[in-house]
Design a protein around this motif. Structure first.
Motif, PDB file in Angstrom:
ATOM      1  N   SER A  61      -5.355   5.855  17.877  1.00 20.31           N
ATOM      2  CA  SER A  61      -4.164   5.004  17.837  1.00 20.31           C
ATOM      3  C   SER A  61      -3.792   4.728  16.387  1.00 20.31           C
ATOM      4  O   SER A  61      -4.650   4.705  15.504  1.00 20.31           O
ATOM      5  CB  SER A  61      -4.411   3.695  18.584  1.00 20.31           C
ATOM      6  N   SER A  62      -2.510   4.530  16.155  1.00 18.17           N
ATOM      7  CA  SER A  62      -2.082   4.279  14.771  1.00 18.17           C
ATOM      8  C   SER A  62      -2.664   2.972  14.249  1.00 18.17           C
ATOM      9  O   SER A  62      -2.907   2.838  13.056  1.00 18.17           O
ATOM     10  CB  SER A  62      -0.558   4.318  14.659  1.00 18.17           C
ATOM     11  N   GLN A  63      -2.905   2.014  15.164  1.00 12.33           N
ATOM     12  CA  GLN A  63      -3.479   0.738  14.715  1.00 12.33           C
ATOM     13  C   GLN A  63      -4.880   0.945  14.140  1.00 12.33           C
ATOM     14  O   GLN A  63      -5.245   0.315  13.148  1.00 12.33           O
ATOM     15  CB  GLN A  63      -3.503  -0.262  15.884  1.00 12.33           C
ATOM     16  N   THR A  64      -5.647   1.839  14.737  1.00 14.03           N
ATOM     17  CA  THR A  64      -6.984   2.151  14.211  1.00 14.03           C
ATOM     18  C   THR A  64      -6.875   2.626  12.768  1.00 14.03           C
ATOM     19  O   THR A  64      -7.639   2.194  11.897  1.00 14.03           O
ATOM     20  CB  THR A  64      -7.634   3.276  15.062  1.00 14.03           C
ATOM     21  N   LEU A  65      -5.909   3.482  12.522  1.00 14.02           N
ATOM     22  CA  LEU A  65      -5.726   4.029  11.181  1.00 14.02           C
ATOM     23  C   LEU A  65      -5.257   2.947  10.207  1.00 14.02           C
ATOM     24  O   LEU A  65      -5.762   2.846   9.080  1.00 14.02           O
ATOM     25  CB  LEU A  65      -4.719   5.184  11.221  1.00 14.02           C
ATOM     26  N   ILE A  66      -4.299   2.139  10.654  1.00 14.98           N
ATOM     27  CA  ILE A  66      -3.769   1.068   9.792  1.00 14.98           C
ATOM     28  C   ILE A  66      -4.910   0.136   9.379  1.00 14.98           C
ATOM     29  O   ILE A  66      -5.077  -0.183   8.191  1.00 14.98           O
ATOM     30  CB  ILE A  66      -2.654   0.293  10.533  1.00 14.98           C
ATOM     31  N   ASN A  67      -5.726  -0.256  10.354  1.00 12.21           N
ATOM     32  CA  ASN A  67      -6.860  -1.136  10.058  1.00 12.21           C
ATOM     33  C   ASN A  67      -7.826  -0.460   9.092  1.00 12.21           C
ATOM     34  O   ASN A  67      -8.316  -1.089   8.154  1.00 12.21           O
ATOM     35  CB  ASN A  67      -7.610  -1.510  11.338  1.00 12.21           C
ATOM     36  N   TYR A  68      -8.091   0.804   9.330  1.00 12.80           N
ATOM     37  CA  TYR A  68      -9.041   1.532   8.481  1.00 12.80           C
ATOM     38  C   TYR A  68      -8.557   1.548   7.030  1.00 12.80           C
ATOM     39  O   TYR A  68      -9.317   1.277   6.101  1.00 12.80           O
ATOM     40  CB  TYR A  68      -9.237   2.961   8.995  1.00 12.80           C
ATOM     41  N   ILE A  69      -7.272   1.848   6.846  1.00 11.64           N
ATOM     42  CA  ILE A  69      -6.722   1.920   5.485  1.00 11.64           C
ATOM     43  C   ILE A  69      -6.784   0.543   4.814  1.00 11.64           C
ATOM     44  O   ILE A  69      -7.243   0.412   3.678  1.00 11.64           O
ATOM     45  CB  ILE A  69      -5.269   2.449   5.509  1.00 11.64           C
ATOM     46  N   ARG A  70      -6.338  -0.487   5.536  1.00 15.33           N
ATOM     47  CA  ARG A  70      -6.332  -1.845   4.958  1.00 15.33           C
ATOM     48  C   ARG A  70      -7.733  -2.264   4.552  1.00 15.33           C
ATOM     49  O   ARG A  70      -7.945  -2.744   3.437  1.00 15.33           O
ATOM     50  CB  ARG A  70      -5.772  -2.844   5.978  1.00 15.33           C
ATOM     51  N   ILE A  90      -9.511   8.175  -5.200  1.00 15.74           N
ATOM     52  CA  ILE A  90      -8.468   7.865  -4.220  1.00 15.74           C
ATOM     53  C   ILE A  90      -9.013   8.010  -2.787  1.00 15.74           C
ATOM     54  O   ILE A  90      -9.877   8.847  -2.542  1.00 15.74           O
ATOM     55  CB  ILE A  90      -7.259   8.802  -4.477  1.00 15.74           C
ATOM     56  N   LEU A  91      -8.509   7.175  -1.890  1.00 18.30           N
ATOM     57  CA  LEU A  91      -8.934   7.240  -0.486  1.00 18.30           C
ATOM     58  C   LEU A  91      -8.256   8.425   0.201  1.00 18.30           C
ATOM     59  O   LEU A  91      -7.033   8.468   0.311  1.00 18.30           O
ATOM     60  CB  LEU A  91      -8.561   5.935   0.229  1.00 18.30           C
ATOM     61  N   ILE A 103       0.856  -1.193   0.000  1.00 20.49           N
ATOM     62  CA  ILE A 103       0.000   0.000   0.000  1.00 20.49           C
ATOM     63  C   ILE A 103       0.891   1.241   0.000  1.00 20.49           C
ATOM     64  O   ILE A 103       1.840   1.335   0.777  1.00 20.49           O
ATOM     65  CB  ILE A 103      -0.928   0.003   1.238  1.00 20.49           C
ATOM     66  N   ARG A 104       0.597   2.161  -0.914  1.00 27.66           N
ATOM     67  CA  ARG A 104       1.401   3.383  -1.006  1.00 27.66           C
ATOM     68  C   ARG A 104       0.609   4.561  -0.441  1.00 27.66           C
ATOM     69  O   ARG A 104      -0.525   4.817  -0.834  1.00 27.66           O
ATOM     70  CB  ARG A 104       1.790   3.660  -2.470  1.00 27.66           C
ATOM     71  N   VAL A 105       1.252   5.266   0.492  1.00 29.15           N
ATOM     72  CA  VAL A 105       0.564   6.321   1.242  1.00 29.15           C
ATOM     73  C   VAL A 105       1.282   7.654   1.070  1.00 29.15           C
ATOM     74  O   VAL A 105       2.510   7.709   1.164  1.00 29.15           O
ATOM     75  CB  VAL A 105       0.562   5.996   2.756  1.00 29.15           C
ATOM     76  N   LEU A 106       0.506   8.699   0.825  1.00 28.69           N
ATOM     77  CA  LEU A 106       1.081  10.047   0.851  1.00 28.69           C
ATOM     78  C   LEU A 106       0.599  10.741   2.128  1.00 28.69           C
ATOM     79  O   LEU A 106      -0.605  10.908   2.325  1.00 28.69           O
ATOM     80  CB  LEU A 106       0.641  10.855  -0.370  1.00 28.69           C
ATOM     81  N   GLY A 156     -16.091  14.069  -0.162  1.00 27.69           N
ATOM     82  CA  GLY A 156     -15.476  12.809  -0.565  1.00 27.69           C
ATOM     83  C   GLY A 156     -14.328  12.377   0.338  1.00 27.69           C
ATOM     84  O   GLY A 156     -13.652  11.382   0.075  1.00 27.69           O
ATOM     85  N   ILE A 157     -14.087  13.127   1.418  1.00 23.34           N
ATOM     86  CA  ILE A 157     -13.071  12.692   2.387  1.00 23.34           C
ATOM     87  C   ILE A 157     -13.712  11.588   3.232  1.00 23.34           C
ATOM     88  O   ILE A 157     -14.798  11.767   3.781  1.00 23.34           O
ATOM     89  CB  ILE A 157     -12.603  13.879   3.247  1.00 23.34           C
ATOM     90  N   SER A 158     -13.047  10.427   3.281  1.00 23.92           N
ATOM     91  CA  SER A 158     -13.713   9.266   3.868  1.00 23.92           C
ATOM     92  C   SER A 158     -13.862   9.349   5.375  1.00 23.92           C
ATOM     93  O   SER A 158     -14.881   8.963   5.926  1.00 23.92           O
ATOM     94  CB  SER A 158     -12.946   7.993   3.514  1.00 23.92           C
ATOM     95  N   GLU A 159     -12.809   9.828   6.028  1.00 24.63           N
ATOM     96  CA  GLU A 159     -12.887   9.870   7.490  1.00 24.63           C
ATOM     97  C   GLU A 159     -11.967  10.961   8.020  1.00 24.63           C
ATOM     98  O   GLU A 159     -10.963  11.301   7.392  1.00 24.63           O
ATOM     99  CB  GLU A 159     -12.486   8.496   8.062  1.00 24.63           C
TER     100      GLU A 159
END
Lengths: 551, 134
Positions: free
Chosen positions: B119-128, B89-90, B7-10, B109-112
């Protein structure tokens, strides 16, 4: 006494032996990696020479206090960081705060002002008046200080890259009030190095930025003698994640760079060093914060005396402003922040602050309301008048833990400064990304500890509740941008544009040469040249700093 | 999306705001979780951010802002993304963004929008999860 110490050492050993196996002692370590002992005794302070290392208030090395009488003579200046929207709204907020017993002003400028753009610049869109007050020209500064007697107040301005211009405007406002520059008390932040590392409101490259700073030193030493010409900042590094030790170490490294620049510009160290002031961040760890300020006072005195050979005792004195930690506030259960702010404020006072801004409980969510900022000011007033901590100078002095921690922090800070010296000083260390990287490491480590639950943040990662959306937050009027643009248009019609052009041309010529920049800047602002126009001239001559970022 | 591709993130900082502790911590956490992370640095214009997203061919853009200028900058970024054909794009936002403003931003159109304390884990899960549904 020596026999006593031997006896105490023996007894300490015995106590350790008796208790360590029998009772549970949680292991504790500071954020900067020192193990904290379960118990401190005279054994931990026996190597500290009282007369040389601790001494007396108002005397070298100032560990106990910069002034002999401290709060018995004068309370600290209560100075809430404040400013938003238009000059008019900000003027009203200042009058309100002064009515409520605040004793000094601290101006927050919006981002376009801090980066030298007028409100009508394309990059200013959406930002005007948001994080502070919008200042486009002397006209706005006249409104901000309307009805406020500048000879009776002290004003701190958080302004860095365009500090010379805002100072020039302040001098011009004072002149219009009939007050000479020699009567003015106040501070400009004027600390560009930490803008490159953590705060981001830079404009010019390092060389010309240091020239602006040393020009201010020189000009003020002659004409505005009571003005604090630089307010070297650890606050923002701490907000960005630095530990307490890194905060002082990196700030002192920046300070050493400025003092060197002043000396290189031909100034005598004792001509400008007494006007150096500081801003630090008072965070959650109560005793660590108190020890931090005591260590900083002692170390700065030594640096000035031993490293720079300063001979005026005022050059050795570390006088600081502090603000409680914005980053320690939680958006969750915001009223809990009232308690955090109170403890941090208490630590700042036990640490010997000269000036203090306490955060408001709603600041993790928005700029503070009148009500929340008043509560925060009342917190300072309760500490000043009701709980007895101002009844004697440095009440924490002599505590085994505090004195031992003070010594350890001084050593760790010194190690860091030596490392930065080896790299070639703060400017080089910043260019190499060393300081940024060290801060980022600490920030990431902290985040991981919070997320793993190793660090408890009440209401955020523990003791959570379902809560309704926060109500009654301050919202900046979205029309501020349009209002400022309209005022700018009127200004450009009403002023003497020929005079503006000629003063800006004079500024350009000075910038291209070597003479002091303050006099032509003062002439330009008095002719109502805008902040953006003045900065643009300097941008054209000096160029712009290119930020870099690594993760 | 292609399962073999990371996954590529900006991570982007629009506007004049210099507070990037959060952006950098998040960038680091996402990288440690196995994503490719590009950080724009501070003081980026909407044009610069959209150009970077295009050039770097990212799957998601994380906009961090604490200055209160999101009301102008986020719509501008979303408009430019659509213009460049990156409307799908997300896009996620974070920083100090009042709850009152969130519905408007989501309409763009901004998803969240993630606030302080996430927590960063919340974000990681959300993106995945969001990207696996594409």
């Amino acid at each position: 006494m020596e026999e006593d110490i031997e006896k105490i050492q023996e007894e300490t050993k015995r106590w350790n032996k008796d208790c360590m196996g029998k009772h549970t002692f949680r292991k504790v370590e500071t954020d900067w990696g020192m193990e904290i002992k379960p118990l401190y005794t005279v054994d931990d302070t026996k190597d500290i020479n009282y007369l040389e290392e601790i001494g007396f208030p108002g005397e070298y090395p100032f560990t106990r206090a910069p002034h002999p009488s401290m709060y018995l003579g004068k309370l600290w200046t209560m100075r809430q960081y404040s400013g938003y929207g238009t000059a008019d709204e900000t003027n009203k907020r200042y009058k309100y705060l002064l009515e409520q017993g605040q004793t000094g002003l601290s101006v927050a400028f919006d981002l376009p002002t801090q980066i030298g753009y007028d409100s009508d610049h394309p990059l200013s869109q959406g930002e005007v008046g948001k994080v502070g007050v919008a200042v486009d020209s002397l006209a706005d500064m006249e409104t901000i200080f309307n009805g406020l007697p500048l000879d009776k107040l002290s004003t701190s301005m958080t302004i860095n890259a365009p500090a010379a211009i805002l100072l020039a405007m302040y001098l011009a406002v004072a002149e219009k009030q009939g007050i000479g520059p020699e009567k003015l008390n106040g501070t400009i932040q004027n600390d560009i190095l930490k803008e490159y590392t953590v705060r981001g409101t830079y404009i010019f490259p390092v060389g010309p930025s240091l020239r602006l700073i040393t020009d201010i030193f020189e000009y003020c030493s002659k004409h505005v003698p009571k003005w604090n010409t630089i307010n070297i900042a650890g606050y923002h590094m701490r907000e960005a994640g630095a530990t307490a030790v890194q905060e002082i170490a990196f700030t002192f490294a920046d300070a050493i760079e400025y003092v060197n620049a002043g000396i290189k510009a031909g100034l005598r160290v004792d001509d400008f060093a007494p006007r150096i002031s500081w801003i630090f961040n008072t965070h959650n760890n109560f005793f660590e914060e108190i020890a931090k300020y005591r260590a900083a006072r002692r170390l700065w005195a030594k640096i000035m005396k031993e490293r720079f050979g300063a001979s005026d005792p005022r050059s050795w004195m570390f006088r600081f402003h502090t603000q409680t930690a914005g980053s320690a506030l939680t958006a969750q259960q915001p009223l809990n922040n009232v308690v955090r702010v109170a403890f941090q404020t208490l630590a700042a006072i036990l640490g010997g602050a000269q000036s203090l801004a306490s955060c408001s409980f709603d600041e993790a969510l928005a700029l503070p309301t009148e009500e929340s900022v008043r509560l925060s000011l009342r917190t300072q007033q309760i500490i000043a008048h009701e709980i007895g901590v101002t009844d004697t100078v440095d009440p924490m002095g002599g505590s085994f833990y505090i004195e031992s921690l003070t010594k350890k922090m001084e050593e760790k800070i010194t190690d860091y400064i030596e490392r930065i010296d080896e790299l070639g000083g703060a400017a080089v260390a910043i260019e190499k990304g060393y300081i940024q990287q060290e801060i980022q490491e600490s920030a990431y480590r902290y985040q991981k500890e919070v997320e793993s639950g190793g660090k408890v943040v009440v209401g955020m990662n523990s003791y959570q509740v379902e809560e309704p959306l926060p109500k009654g937050l301050l919202k900046v009027d979205t029309e501020v941008g349009a209002i400022q643009i309209k005022k700018l248009k009127e200004l450009k019609t009403d002023r003497d544009n020929q005079k503006v052009q000629s003063t800006l041309l004079a500024l350009r010529k000075t910038a291209e040469g070597y003479a002091n920049l303050m006099p032509p800047i003062i002439e330009a602002v008095k002719a109502y040249a805008t902040l953006g126009e003045t900065c643009d001239v300097l941008r054209e001559v000096f160029g712009e700093y290119e930020g870099t970022s690594v993760i | 999306m292609n399962q073999d591709r990371r996954i590529r993130v900006l991570v982007a900082k629009p506007g004049l705001d210099g507070h990037d502790r959060g952006a950098k911590v998040i960038a680091r956490a996402l990288r440690d979780s196995g994503m490719e992370v590009i950080y724009t640095g501070i003081r980026q214009t909407p044009e610069q951010i959209v150009d970077a997203a295009l050039q770097e061919d990212v799957d998601t853009i994380l906009l961090s802002i604490l200055s209160g200028a999101h009301g102008f900058l986020f719509p501008r970024i979303m408009e430019l993304l659509k213009k460049k054909g990156l409307g799908d794009i997300l896009v996620l936002g974070g920083g100090i963004i009042p709850e009152d403003d969130v519905p408007e931003l989501k309409k763009l159109g901004i998803s969240e929008i993630f606030g302080p304390g996430m927590s960063s884990q919340t974000l990681i899960n959300y993106i995945r999860e969001s990207l696996s549904q594409v």
